[in-house]
Design a protein around this motif. Sequence first.
Motif, short mmCIF file in Angstrom:
data_model
loop_
_atom_site.label_atom_id
_atom_site.label_comp_id
_atom_site.label_asym_id
_atom_site.label_seq_id
_atom_site.Cartn_x
_atom_site.Cartn_y
_atom_site.Cartn_z
N UNK A 145 0.68 -1.22 0.14
CA UNK A 145 0.06 0.08 0.01
C UNK A 145 0.66 1.38 -0.10
N UNK A 146 2.03 1.20 0.65
CA UNK A 146 2.91 2.43 0.94
C UNK A 146 3.57 2.39 -0.43
N UNK A 147 3.99 1.60 -1.11
CA UNK A 147 4.64 1.50 -2.46
C UNK A 147 3.44 2.21 -3.62
N UNK A 148 2.33 1.65 -3.44
CA UNK A 148 1.29 2.12 -4.41
C UNK A 148 1.00 3.51 -4.25
N UNK A 149 1.00 3.88 -3.05
CA UNK A 149 0.68 5.53 -2.64
C UNK A 149 2.04 6.32 -3.19
N UNK A 150 3.11 5.79 -3.42
CA UNK A 150 4.13 6.54 -3.85
C UNK A 150 4.09 6.71 -5.46
N UNK A 151 3.26 6.15 -6.05
CA UNK A 151 3.33 5.85 -7.45
C UNK A 151 2.23 6.78 -8.19
N UNK A 152 2.39 7.78 -9.41
CA UNK A 152 1.53 8.39 -10.04
C UNK A 152 0.51 7.46 -10.64
N UNK A 153 -0.68 8.26 -11.20
CA UNK A 153 -1.83 7.52 -11.78
C UNK A 153 -1.09 6.32 -13.03
N UNK A 154 -0.29 7.11 -13.76
CA UNK A 154 0.14 6.01 -14.84
C UNK A 154 1.09 5.05 -14.46
N UNK A 155 1.83 5.10 -13.37
CA UNK A 155 2.81 4.07 -12.70
C UNK A 155 1.97 3.19 -12.07
N UNK A 156 0.86 3.43 -11.32
CA UNK A 156 0.18 2.74 -10.87
C UNK A 156 -0.75 1.87 -11.61
N UNK A 157 -1.31 2.27 -12.96
CA UNK A 157 -2.19 1.35 -13.78
C UNK A 157 -1.23 0.22 -14.14
#
Length: 146
Positions: free
Chosen positions: A12-24
């Motif tokens: 969850x912490x890793x996902x929080x650090x990603x922008x929308x494109x990186x997360x997708x």
Amino acid sequence: MDNIPSPLAEMLAELDSLDRVERAQYLLELSDEFLEVPETISTRPFPENRRVPKCESEAFVWAQDQDDGTLKFHYAVENPLGISARAMGAILDETMSGQPLDQVANVPPDIVHTIFGRQLSMGKGEGLAAMVELTTFEARQRLKQR
């Protein structure tokens, strides 16, 4: 989030650090890593008592008891377009299998919005949250049995 499995908190912490494109992109990669329930656990047609309610992707959840008292979670996603459900299954298996049951039981279903973002449609969000709820339900059931 307190008292949840540490692999989940880290993800969850890793996902929080990603922008929308990186997360997708990350979630697509997780979807590709999804492992379907092994035939030793269940085969098609899957039993209705394993079906995730409200899930548009026709997902199913199983919990297998392990020798150390934890659970190994397995998922099936019948809809070939169920990318989010496959990603959720991969996340839940990777971060909750083998973890302390009291921590698994404590995971709130709203982690779905932390993982996928607030722009998630209501229908998809409900189905993914139901995958989390069934997973945590299995942990709570095992805790009650002990």
